[in-house]
Design a protein around this motif. Structure first.
Motif, PDB file in Angstrom:
ATOM      1  N   ASN A  51       0.896  -1.140   0.000  1.00 47.25           N
ATOM      2  CA  ASN A  51       0.000   0.000   0.000  1.00 47.25           C
ATOM      3  C   ASN A  51       0.942   1.199   0.000  1.00 47.25           C
ATOM      4  OD1 ASN A  51      -2.780  -1.139   0.421  1.00 47.25           O
ATOM      5  ND2 ASN A  51      -1.658  -2.110   2.080  1.00 47.25           N
ATOM      6  N   SER A  52       0.790   2.075  -0.954  1.00 45.00           N
ATOM      7  CA  SER A  52       1.742   3.167  -1.108  1.00 45.00           C
ATOM      8  C   SER A  52       1.033   4.493  -1.295  1.00 45.00           C
ATOM      9  CB  SER A  52       2.647   2.932  -2.320  1.00 45.00           C
ATOM     10  OG  SER A  52       3.368   1.725  -2.186  1.00 45.00           O
ATOM     11  N   VAL A  53       1.703   5.527  -0.828  1.00 42.96           N
ATOM     12  CA  VAL A  53       1.286   6.890  -1.112  1.00 42.96           C
ATOM     13  C   VAL A  53       2.468   7.534  -1.825  1.00 42.96           C
ATOM     14  CG1 VAL A  53       0.659   9.123  -0.139  1.00 42.96           C
ATOM     15  CG2 VAL A  53      -0.266   7.024   0.862  1.00 42.96           C
ATOM     16  N   ILE A  54       2.207   8.074  -2.997  1.00 46.91           N
ATOM     17  CA  ILE A  54       3.258   8.684  -3.806  1.00 46.91           C
ATOM     18  C   ILE A  54       2.866  10.128  -4.070  1.00 46.91           C
ATOM     19  CG2 ILE A  54       4.657   8.520  -5.896  1.00 46.91           C
ATOM     20  CD1 ILE A  54       3.547   5.595  -6.144  1.00 46.91           C
ATOM     21  N   SER A  55       3.762  11.023  -3.699  1.00 49.58           N
ATOM     22  CA  SER A  55       3.543  12.451  -3.899  1.00 49.58           C
ATOM     23  C   SER A  55       4.352  12.897  -5.117  1.00 49.58           C
ATOM     24  CB  SER A  55       3.995  13.212  -2.649  1.00 49.58           C
ATOM     25  OG  SER A  55       3.925  14.598  -2.866  1.00 49.58           O
TER      26      SER A  55
END
Length: 138
Positions: free
Chosen positions: A111-115
């Motif tokens: 599960n990733s959050v990429i900015s």
């Protein structure tokens, strides 16, 4: 969503699809600003984290080409503010070449959050927060 936001989101979506498709090396120049910086925060796969500029990003993408196959980014959420996009993804991949103690065929998930920071028509900043599932043990 305004014109700028739509253009930025489309750029990020094309970049994600290219990565899924195995695009690497100089072929990524279409997406990346010459002054791009990538920040990876510590994770299971990269315990020390790190920062890369364009030459290191391209070299790492080529070095890693073929290590993972069947990778897929399922986008769950996008938040936009001006030229900044934050994308929450459910990432899946399969090990295609042995990685240390991780055998070929091992399914991976994070599960990733990429900015993303966009400058003009290129990605200037990528910051990844990857939360991997534990690796299977033998």
């Amino acid at each position: 969503m305004g014109e700028t936001s739509s253009r930025n989101l489309e750029l990020v979506q094309r970049f994600i699809r290219a990565i899924e498709g195995g695009v690497h090396g100089d072929a990524l120049l279409e997406f990346l600003h010459p002054d791009v910086e990538q920040v990876d925060y510590p994770s299971l796969m990269n315990p020390a984290g790190g920062r890369r500029r364009l030459p290191e990003i391209l070299a790492a993408s080529t070095a890693g080409a073929g290590m993972i196959d069947d990778q897929r980014y399922d986008v769950r959420r996008v938040v936009e503010s001006g030229d900044d996009l934050v994308v929450q993804v459910d990432w899946h991949g399969r090990v295609a070449q042995a990685m240390g103690d991780v055998p070929v065929g091992t399914a991976l998930h994070s599960n990733s959050v990429i900015s993303f920071g966009i400058d003009g028509d290129r990605i200037r900043r990528v910051e990844a927060y990857d939360c991997y599932d534990p690796l299977p043990t033998g």
